[in-house]
Design an enzyme around this catalytic site. Sequence first.
Site, short mmCIF file in Angstrom:
data_model
loop_
_atom_site.label_atom_id
_atom_site.label_comp_id
_atom_site.label_asym_id
_atom_site.label_seq_id
_atom_site.Cartn_x
_atom_site.Cartn_y
_atom_site.Cartn_z
N SER A 168 36.33 11.37 32.27
CA SER A 168 37.18 12.14 33.69
C SER A 168 38.64 12.06 33.30
O SER A 168 38.58 12.97 32.81
CB SER A 168 37.66 10.39 34.28
OG SER A 168 37.73 10.28 35.61
N ASP A 349 27.62 13.13 40.83
CA ASP A 349 28.96 12.64 40.98
C ASP A 349 29.62 12.67 41.19
O ASP A 349 29.99 14.18 42.04
CB ASP A 349 29.08 13.32 39.12
CG ASP A 349 30.74 12.48 38.78
OD1 ASP A 349 31.47 11.97 39.64
OD2 ASP A 349 31.29 11.94 37.65
N HIS A 378 30.49 8.47 38.50
CA HIS A 378 31.20 8.88 37.47
C HIS A 378 31.39 7.79 37.01
O HIS A 378 31.30 8.24 35.36
CB HIS A 378 32.80 8.99 38.46
CG HIS A 378 33.82 9.76 37.41
ND1 HIS A 378 33.91 10.28 37.68
CD2 HIS A 378 35.46 9.61 37.11
CE1 HIS A 378 34.05 11.31 37.04
NE2 HIS A 378 35.67 10.77 37.01
#
Length: 472
Positions: A168, A349, A378
């Site tokens: 991320s 995601d 995610h």
Amino acid sequence: AEYMGRTLSLGMRTSMLSVLALLSAVVLAGDETKTIEELITQHGFVFEGIPVRTPDGYICQMHRFHRAEGAKKGPVLLQHGLFDSSDAWVVNYRDRALGFILADEGFDVFMGNSRGNKYCLEHEKFESTQSEFWDFSWDEMAAHDLPAYVDTVLGITSASKLSYVGHSQGTTQMFAALVSQPEITEKVELFAALAPVTYIAHTESPLIQAAAKMRVDQLVASLGVQQLLPNSQFMESVMPWFCTNSFFSWMCDSVLHFMIGYNKEEMQQDRMSVYLSHFPSGTSTKDLIHWAQGVRSFSGGEDKSDFRQFDYGSDENMKRYGSETPPLYDLSKFPHQTTHLMVFSGGVDKVANPTDVDRMIADLPTRPFWNVFEGYDHLDFMWGQNAHQDVFPAIVQQLNERWTAKSLAATSKSGSSDGWTGTFSFTSAMVVCAAMFATVSASVVAFVVIRKRRIQKIPLVQKQDLEQTLLV
């Protein structure tokens, strides 16, 4: 009376939290209540906390661990995502957490922490209660935190390069650093990007969407709130209790869905109480504002957001950057010749939307190794029940192949680096070859002599035929 009422109300809330925390401690006696050192050392690994000072004065804890007999392979730096901490790499089961998997493979594992989380709340000049402390976004993480971690790891291990795995916002920092800081490109040989985030126009994260479209980020900032979603007694002790209660378990789902996003079918559900006792860990409000700017800033249409530095407004931008708009992080400048890139993205995601990832891949100078996992959201790349089978083996394989190649190269170099040793080895080889040739020649001569003697005893016709055969 009003003051006493507020005090009583505050006291009741504090008491309620204390009671819930006590109940949680009784119910949750496992990894929910462990420190990161305890999470790691319970498996027999050697743990070390390393303070790292950034160029602009932040003092953060980097965590290192390896097998008890020591690390046999090179350093790997892991960097967590938004609202997270180094805990993220070790809160899953030992055979499913990437940190443990890499350490078991013999690598020297280092885990960074971004400024503003629970492991990075110190500064040379400012207290965490001061607004100056919270004046940062992922820009500063990329410009200051990441290079400080890289240099510290290389200094400790005496390695010339390291490998990096980001998740991320941890990928955002490295992408930004690699395309804007030439000095770091020679230090990172492998970059594995899990759920990469650069462009964010199509994000479906409720939190980021609210910040971008409803201006919640600016509202929060105007109220003087500098720290966002910090590690707290409630989240650390009480939320895990809700996760283990079948009636309240929906709250855990709601929290993670609102902030980040995950696929319930992929998530390791029996570890939810552990995850939410270590997450979230906090960041600055300015960090969220930067993400909101990414959604609000468009170039070439509403389907294309920019990957830019923080936007302070035209006047302040001119002072800071020399232009009315913030500089772009140009992905076409990714150093593909020095840094091998591996991308792992999810088909569902909510943060790193597939459309935005597609654009990121298209803007890179060359197409990298890229795997798309259709059912992954995610957080599934970190805490999914199948990531250790679907995602991590490719990273481990690439790390091992590179380590093997480096080891062979080092062995070859050490064997021929000394001129005298090389000459001696060549001379020795020549002597051995000469000796072998002499031995074979002598054997052939002896064989011919013996056969000649035997031929003398054979009748004439057979003798001529045999001599002809021998000559052939």
